[in-house]
Design a protein around this motif. Structure first.
Motif: not given
Length: 104
Positions: A22-27, A44-48, A52-53
Motif C-alpha cells: 500500500a505504501v509502495t502504491y501511494y509512493f 501505472p502507479s503500482p509499476v512506478v 523502485l522498491v
C-alpha cells in the motif's frame, strides 16, 4: 530478524507485506505526479513504486547489506483479484480502438 554471513535477514509477514504494498502504491502515485514522463506515457502507479522498491531491495541484497523475505501466503489471492479487476475495467470499445492502431 536474523543475520547470516554478516547480512541482515528481515522476514516480512503477509500483513506487513500488504502494508508495504500500500505504501509502495501511494509512493508510486506521488512520484508519477512529480515526473511528467511517467504521466505522459501512462505508466501505472503500482509499476512506478514497485520498480523502485525492487531496485532498492535488489541493491541491498547485492551489496550484502540486507535480504528481505516476504511471506507469500496472500500472493495468489491478491494477484487473482488484481487481474480480475483489470479485466473487468476493459471495455470492448477501447480494446477495438487499440487493436486498430496495432494493425495499421
Amino acid at each position: 530478524m536474523n543475520s547470516s554471513d554478516g547480512m541482515l535477514i528481515v522476514n516480512v509477514s503477509a500483513i506487513q507485506a500488504v502494508a508495504i504494498a500500500a505504501v509502495t502504491y501511494y509512493f508510486g502515485a506521488w512520484l508519477r505526479k512529480k515526473v511528467p514522463f511517467l504521466e505522459k506515457y501512462s505508466v501505472p502507479s503500482p509499476v512506478v513504486g514497485g520498480m523502485l522498491v525492487a531496485l532498492v531491495l535488489s541493491c541491498l541484497e547485492y551489496f550484502h547489506f540486507m535480504k528481505v523475505n516476504f511471506d507469500t501466503l496472500l500472493q495468489t489471492l491478491l494477484m487473482l483479484a488484481f487481474f480480475t479487476t483489470i479485466g473487468l475495467s476493459a471495455s470492448l470499445k477501447i480494446v477495438t480502438e487499440g487493436g486498430k492502431l496495432l494493425v495499421s
